[in-house]
Design an enzyme around this catalytic site. Structure first.
Site, PDB file in Angstrom:
ATOM      1  N   CYS A 113       6.854 -22.830  15.901  1.00 47.04           N
ATOM      2  CA  CYS A 113       8.104 -23.581  15.974  1.00 47.04           C
ATOM      3  C   CYS A 113       8.035 -24.562  17.136  1.00 47.04           C
ATOM      4  O   CYS A 113       7.542 -24.217  18.212  1.00 47.04           O
ATOM      5  CB  CYS A 113       9.261 -22.604  16.173  1.00 47.04           C
ATOM      6  SG  CYS A 113      10.893 -23.360  16.217  1.00 47.04           S
ATOM      7  N   HIS A 155      13.580 -20.008   7.764  1.00 47.04           N
ATOM      8  CA  HIS A 155      13.304 -20.347   9.170  1.00 47.04           C
ATOM      9  C   HIS A 155      14.305 -21.389   9.674  1.00 47.04           C
ATOM     10  O   HIS A 155      14.888 -21.224  10.758  1.00 47.04           O
ATOM     11  CB  HIS A 155      11.869 -20.872   9.291  1.00 47.04           C
ATOM     12  CG  HIS A 155      11.464 -21.262  10.673  1.00 47.04           C
ATOM     13  ND1 HIS A 155      10.559 -20.527  11.412  1.00 47.04           N
ATOM     14  CD2 HIS A 155      11.824 -22.302  11.462  1.00 47.04           C
ATOM     15  CE1 HIS A 155      10.397 -21.110  12.600  1.00 47.04           C
ATOM     16  NE2 HIS A 155      11.158 -22.202  12.637  1.00 47.04           N
ATOM     17  N   GLU A 156      14.516 -22.446   8.899  1.00 44.92           N
ATOM     18  CA  GLU A 156      15.401 -23.522   9.357  1.00 44.92           C
ATOM     19  C   GLU A 156      16.868 -23.089   9.370  1.00 44.92           C
ATOM     20  O   GLU A 156      17.599 -23.408  10.309  1.00 44.92           O
ATOM     21  CB  GLU A 156      15.208 -24.782   8.494  1.00 44.92           C
ATOM     22  CG  GLU A 156      13.816 -25.372   8.547  1.00 44.92           C
ATOM     23  CD  GLU A 156      13.265 -25.606   9.946  1.00 44.92           C
ATOM     24  OE1 GLU A 156      14.052 -25.862  10.879  1.00 44.92           O
ATOM     25  OE2 GLU A 156      12.041 -25.505  10.119  1.00 44.92           O
ATOM     26  N   HIS A 159      17.756 -21.107  12.373  1.00 49.66           N
ATOM     27  CA  HIS A 159      18.066 -21.922  13.564  1.00 49.66           C
ATOM     28  C   HIS A 159      19.561 -22.201  13.647  1.00 49.66           C
ATOM     29  O   HIS A 159      20.133 -22.203  14.741  1.00 49.66           O
ATOM     30  CB  HIS A 159      17.321 -23.258  13.516  1.00 49.66           C
ATOM     31  CG  HIS A 159      15.947 -23.219  14.099  1.00 49.66           C
ATOM     32  ND1 HIS A 159      15.699 -22.874  15.411  1.00 49.66           N
ATOM     33  CD2 HIS A 159      14.740 -23.490  13.547  1.00 49.66           C
ATOM     34  CE1 HIS A 159      14.396 -22.944  15.645  1.00 49.66           C
ATOM     35  NE2 HIS A 159      13.791 -23.303  14.526  1.00 49.66           N
TER      36      HIS A 159
END
Length: 195
Positions: A113, A155-156, A159
């Site tokens: 990342c 994953h995004e 965030h």
């Protein structure tokens, strides 16, 4: 475009706004404001400036807003590294996205990342997810994603929830990006993938 913002990096003590990575981001309202458009354009420009980038989320460049950008092309070279590419998607910007797993089956693979400098780790992710998001014009999109595309989306979106991949790493074992690349190449040379 004006100067692009630096990445917010959680393991950089000199980075003053690291808290943006650890709290839920704010949703967008439609129609988008001028400030909202500026955030989206900055996120897109930062994404475009990277040579290799699966995706980015607004908090990674200091904006606590629910925006992500990502793409997964049907690239034979990438498939050598990521044999779990089942689905593809052109460059996409989503606002207020969410996902839920379809089933409990997970796959463990390494992730890195831009907001975690120099480190990678093995992260279990759902193999199949159902997603929902809005496009910049306010149109709702829904669908399912499998394999590596599902991993990118999880994953995004994480965030935007204030979750970094480092909190999900199995056995809390992080390795250097250099070590990760060495392991990947070694596995590729032997005709298998690490996971």
């Amino acid at each position: 475009m004006s100067l692009l913002p630096d990445y917010v990096v959680i393991n950089d003590p000199a980075c003053s706004n690291r808290e943006v990575l650890q709290k839920p981001a704010e949703p967008f309202s439609f129609p988008l404001s001028r400030e909202d458009w500026a955030i989206i354009k900055t996120l897109e420009a930062k994404y475009e400036a990277e040579e290799i980038c699966s995706g980015l989320a607004a908090p990674q460049i200091g904006f606590s807003k629910q925006a992500i950008i990502f793409a997964l092309n049907d690239d034979p070279e990438l498939k050598k590294w990521r044999p779990d590419i089942n689905d593809t998607m052109p460059k996409t910007i989503w606002l207020n996205p969410s996902y839920e797993p379809i089933g409990n089956e997970k796959h463990v693979d390494y992730e890195g990342c831009f907001s975690v400098a120099g480190l990678a780790g093995a992260v279990p992710r759902y193999k199949t997810i159902r997603y929902k998001a809005y496009l910049i014009d306010g149109t709702e999109v829904q669908g399912t994603a499998h394999g590596f595309l599902a991993r990118i989306i999880q994953h995004e979106i994480d965030h935007l929830r204030g979750i970094l991949f480092t909190t999900l790493v199995e056995d809390e074992k992080l390795i250097s990006i250099a070590e990760y690349r060495r392991l990947r190449q070694e596995a590729l040379d032997k005709g298998r993938m690490i996971s």
